[in-house]
Design an enzyme around this catalytic site. Structure first.
Site, mmCIF file in Angstrom:
data_model
loop_
_atom_site.group_PDB
_atom_site.id
_atom_site.type_symbol
_atom_site.label_atom_id
_atom_site.label_comp_id
_atom_site.label_asym_id
_atom_site.label_seq_id
_atom_site.Cartn_x
_atom_site.Cartn_y
_atom_site.Cartn_z
ATOM 1 N N LYS A 103 4.557 -4.126 -1.611
ATOM 2 C CA LYS A 103 5.133 -2.788 -1.325
ATOM 3 C C LYS A 103 5.553 -2.636 0.132
ATOM 4 C CE LYS A 103 0.610 -2.912 -1.733
ATOM 5 N NZ LYS A 103 -0.418 -2.935 -2.755
ATOM 6 N N VAL A 130 4.267 -0.833 -7.042
ATOM 7 C CA VAL A 130 3.812 0.568 -7.103
ATOM 8 C C VAL A 130 2.961 0.779 -8.352
ATOM 9 C CG1 VAL A 130 4.525 2.993 -7.208
ATOM 10 C CG2 VAL A 130 5.914 1.352 -5.934
ATOM 11 N N GLY A 132 0.286 -0.637 -9.679
ATOM 12 C CA GLY A 132 -0.267 -1.761 -10.444
ATOM 13 C C GLY A 132 0.367 -1.941 -11.809
ATOM 14 N N ILE A 134 1.146 0.200 -14.137
ATOM 15 C CA ILE A 134 1.963 1.276 -14.734
ATOM 16 C C ILE A 134 3.443 0.951 -14.553
ATOM 17 C CG2 ILE A 134 2.511 3.746 -14.728
ATOM 18 C CD1 ILE A 134 -0.111 4.282 -13.275
ATOM 19 N N GLY A 185 -11.539 -6.461 -6.214
ATOM 20 C CA GLY A 185 -10.172 -6.979 -5.992
ATOM 21 C C GLY A 185 -9.117 -5.897 -5.907
ATOM 22 N N LYS A 203 4.332 3.175 -1.218
ATOM 23 C CA LYS A 203 4.666 3.333 -2.647
ATOM 24 C C LYS A 203 5.508 4.584 -2.898
ATOM 25 C CE LYS A 203 0.530 0.777 -3.996
ATOM 26 N NZ LYS A 203 -0.903 0.885 -4.290
ATOM 27 N N GLY A 300 -6.005 -4.132 -9.297
ATOM 28 C CA GLY A 300 -6.849 -5.064 -10.040
ATOM 29 C C GLY A 300 -6.012 -6.207 -10.591
HETATM 30 P P1 NAP Z 1 -4.957 -12.165 -2.025
HETATM 31 O O1 NAP Z 1 -6.016 -12.185 -3.061
HETATM 32 O O2 NAP Z 1 -5.338 -12.033 -0.604
HETATM 33 O O3 NAP Z 1 -4.086 -13.523 -2.211
HETATM 34 C C1 NAP Z 1 -3.129 -13.953 -1.297
HETATM 35 C C2 NAP Z 1 -2.692 -15.373 -1.624
HETATM 36 O O4 NAP Z 1 -1.668 -15.758 -0.729
HETATM 37 C C3 NAP Z 1 -3.797 -16.412 -1.495
HETATM 38 O O5 NAP Z 1 -3.690 -17.365 -2.536
HETATM 39 C C4 NAP Z 1 -3.515 -17.079 -0.141
HETATM 40 O O6 NAP Z 1 -3.853 -18.463 -0.088
HETATM 41 C C5 NAP Z 1 -2.016 -16.973 -0.073
HETATM 42 N N1 NAP Z 1 -1.554 -16.890 1.309
HETATM 43 C C6 NAP Z 1 -1.896 -15.954 2.238
HETATM 44 N N2 NAP Z 1 -1.262 -16.186 3.393
HETATM 45 C C7 NAP Z 1 -0.518 -17.313 3.192
HETATM 46 C C8 NAP Z 1 0.322 -18.095 4.025
HETATM 47 N N3 NAP Z 1 0.545 -17.771 5.296
HETATM 48 N N4 NAP Z 1 0.937 -19.175 3.480
HETATM 49 C C9 NAP Z 1 0.706 -19.515 2.202
HETATM 50 N N5 NAP Z 1 -0.099 -18.841 1.368
HETATM 51 C C10 NAP Z 1 -0.707 -17.749 1.865
HETATM 52 O O7 NAP Z 1 -3.908 -10.996 -2.315
HETATM 53 P P2 NAP Z 1 -3.671 -10.207 -3.681
HETATM 54 O O8 NAP Z 1 -4.672 -9.116 -3.825
HETATM 55 O O9 NAP Z 1 -3.480 -11.168 -4.806
HETATM 56 O O10 NAP Z 1 -2.292 -9.451 -3.343
HETATM 57 C C11 NAP Z 1 -1.055 -10.134 -3.393
HETATM 58 C C12 NAP Z 1 0.084 -9.104 -3.324
HETATM 59 O O11 NAP Z 1 0.004 -8.224 -4.448
HETATM 60 C C13 NAP Z 1 0.062 -8.177 -2.092
HETATM 61 O O12 NAP Z 1 1.396 -7.876 -1.726
HETATM 62 C C14 NAP Z 1 -0.618 -6.921 -2.605
HETATM 63 O O13 NAP Z 1 -0.262 -5.775 -1.886
HETATM 64 C C15 NAP Z 1 -0.033 -6.874 -4.004
HETATM 65 N N6 NAP Z 1 -0.818 -6.111 -4.966
HETATM 66 C C16 NAP Z 1 -2.143 -6.344 -5.110
HETATM 67 C C17 NAP Z 1 -2.865 -5.621 -6.048
HETATM 68 C C18 NAP Z 1 -4.332 -5.817 -6.237
HETATM 69 O O14 NAP Z 1 -4.937 -5.048 -6.998
HETATM 70 N N7 NAP Z 1 -4.946 -6.823 -5.615
HETATM 71 C C19 NAP Z 1 -2.206 -4.676 -6.834
HETATM 72 C C20 NAP Z 1 -0.828 -4.465 -6.670
HETATM 73 C C21 NAP Z 1 -0.137 -5.202 -5.724
HETATM 74 P P3 NAP Z 1 -5.378 -18.990 -0.208
HETATM 75 O O15 NAP Z 1 -5.753 -18.716 -1.636
HETATM 76 O O16 NAP Z 1 -5.319 -20.424 0.105
HETATM 77 O O17 NAP Z 1 -6.179 -18.163 0.771
HETATM 78 N N1 HSE Z 2 -4.748 -1.926 -2.620
HETATM 79 C C1 HSE Z 2 -3.902 -1.347 -3.582
HETATM 80 C C2 HSE Z 2 -4.617 -0.181 -4.241
HETATM 81 C C3 HSE Z 2 -3.518 -2.376 -4.608
HETATM 82 O O1 HSE Z 2 -5.823 -0.032 -4.055
HETATM 83 O O2 HSE Z 2 -3.967 0.603 -4.931
HETATM 84 C C4 HSE Z 2 -2.470 -1.907 -5.559
HETATM 85 O O3 HSE Z 2 -1.231 -1.785 -4.929
#
Ligand code: NAP
Ligand code: HSE
Length: 426
Positions: A103, A130, A132, A134, A185, A203, A300
């Site tokens: 985002k 935006v 998750g 939905i 997570g 968002k 999540g």
């Molecule tokens: P995360 O668990 O921190 O995972 C990030 C991944 O990217 C890891 O595999 C990490 O590698 C890799 N990475 C980080 N920096 C890097 C670099 N410089 N070069 C190469 N690889 C790199 O993050 P996440 O929670 O999955 O979130 C990912 C995206 O989804 C974000 O934009 C977040 O805002 C979005 N999002 C997340 C959620 C949620 O609920 N978590 C919901 C909606 C959207 P390693 O595994 O080797 O550390």
């Molecule tokens: N950290 C964000 C949240 C992940 O808690 O809503 C989903 O974008």
């Protein structure tokens, strides 16, 4: 076959990998061809991971993906600004379609990224950016396209909604609830983005840009987080018939877009008041469709991966059948954002004042002079040197309320201004 380069194998990346493996055959029949993960970029190749996967897919050299002509589509799940921004730009320049859940990047650089994609004739999709799981990006672009969207209210951050729910229902401590949200997570790698309201601001900026077809500069969004919410405010809200939620608000008004993120009192009977834990909701009004509410898990692993895979399916179909969706990607209007000082709201104020004759009169005099009228006044304790009082105002212009607050700070009788929270009747 569609060959995919996955950037990131963290919380969301692992979920995407699992769905693509588990539903391989089903997805093949949905798209018309096989979807294959060709390479996965991570930071640390040797890290212990919770999923079963082919380790030969891992790389820490992004060129293996971006410069591989066989890869049709990249899925960016690294997060943050850099290096994700550079990787997306390079992928688009190399003619690859992009799916992202980022985002921050779409809110800050959406216009530029979509412009580049259109120039290159490839698609950029960001459903998971935006709320998750939905579906809201595609509905705004397609299902509600017949409407002029007039307002959007959203609970758009799972982490803060989880924390506020735990505080409201179990009286749980803020820090403990945050730790749980991190363990589950939900939180960003830097959770201050969740807590400060910035994540929700990205968002609502994305939703507003799509709804009004105008690029919203994130710097114009008024943002407040939940750092100052105390159990006492939650209890007082309940007494007054409200719940406290971190609300993202966007209204199209004749004198500009009223867009902001802040904690708000919302009536306990409103549908948004029953959105708890990691659930998010978007409550919008379109001139043809009327009121609509979309509800689901806003963060999540698997809910988010569900949205990412939906984008992968759509983008893959477009690549396979040679019809990338590049229409409607550029914002056509230039609507302005209304300054927060000009917005009207009711306010809840919690103050500590000296308990002596004439105090309320002095407070009322300051408010009256600044054209702030009171809807209710509650004094919680008596016979103490300092007592808490709670004031709820009628609708007032923000700048008038702020002038009153500045004057309160100079009154001897006002010992502390504990909290100021907007009241949204919705
Ligand atoms: P995360 O668990 O921190 O995972 C990030 C991944 O990217 C890891 O595999 C990490 O590698 C890799 N990475 C980080 N920096 C890097 C670099 N410089 N070069 C190469 N690889 C790199 O993050 P996440 O929670 O999955 O979130 C990912 C995206 O989804 C974000 O934009 C977040 O805002 C979005 N999002 C997340 C959620 C949620 O609920 N978590 C919901 C909606 C959207 P390693 O595994 O080797 O550390
Ligand atoms: N950290 C964000 C949240 C992940 O808690 O809503 C989903 O974008």
């Amino acid at each position: 076959m569609i060959k995919i380069g996955l950037l990131g194998l963290g919380t969301v990346g692992s979920g995407v990998y699992s769905i693509l493996e588990k539903h391989k055959e089903n997805l093949k029949s949905k798209v018309g061809t096989e979807l294959r993960i060709e390479k996965i970029l991570v930071k640390d190749i040797d890290k212990k991971r919770d999923i079963d996967f082919d380790k030969a897919l891992l790389t820490n050299n992004v060129e293996d993906i971006l410069e591989n002509p066989e890869i049709d589509l990249i899925v960016e799940l690294i997060g943050g600004e850099e290096p994700a921004y550079q990787y997306i730009v390079q992928a688009l320049k190399n003619g690859k379609a992009v799916v992202t859940a980022n985002k921050l990047l779409i809110a800050r650089y959406g216009q530029e990224i979509m412009g580049l994609a259109a120039e290159k004739g490839v698609s950029v999709s960001f459903e998971a950016s935006v709320a998750g799981g939905i579906p809201i990006i595609r509905p705004l672009r397609e299902s509600f396209a017949a409407n002029k969207i007039e307002r959007i209210y959203g609970i758009l951050n799972g982490t803060t909604n989880y924390i506020l729910t735990k505080m409201t229902e179990e009286g749980q401590d803020f820090q403990l609830a945050l730790k749980e949200a991190q363990k589950l997570g939900y939180a960003e790698s830097d959770p201050s983005s969740d807590i400060s309201g910035t994540d929700a601001a990205y968002k609502i900026a994305i939703l507003s840009s799509l709804a009004y077809e105008t690029a919203i500069d994130i710097k114009d969004v008024h943002i407040e987080g939940i750092e100052n919410i105390e159990i006492e405010d939650i209890e007082l809200a309940k007494e007054l018939g409200y719940l406290i939620k971190l609300l993202a608000i966007s209204k199209f008004t004749p004198d500009g877009i009223d867009i902001r993120v802040h904690p708000a009192f919302i009536p306990e009977y409103h549908p948004l008041a029953s959105v708890n834990d990691v659930y998010n909701a978007i409550y919008l009004y379109g001139d043809s469709v009327g009121d609509v509410m979309l509800y689901g898990q806003g963060a999540g692993q698997m809910p988010t991966a569900s949205a990412v895979v939906a984008d992968i399916i759509q983008a893959s179909k477009e690549i396979y059948y040679g019809s990338p969706d590049i229409n409607g990607h550029i914002y056509k209007n230039d609507h302005k954002v209304k300054d927060i000082s000009q917005v009207h709201n009711s306010f809840y104020l919690r103050l500590q004042v000296k308990d002596k004759p004439g105090v309320l009169a002095r407070i009322a005099e300051v408010l009256g002079r600044n054209q702030v009228s009171l809807a209710s006044v509650i004094q919680k304790h008596r016979y103490a040197p300092v007592v808490p009082i709670v004031l709820v105002t009628h609708q007032v212009k923000e700048e008038n309320l702020q002038k009153s607050i500045a004057e309160f700070k100079n009154l001897d009788e006002v010992i502390a201004i504990n909290n100021i929270i907007r009241v949204e009747e919705l």
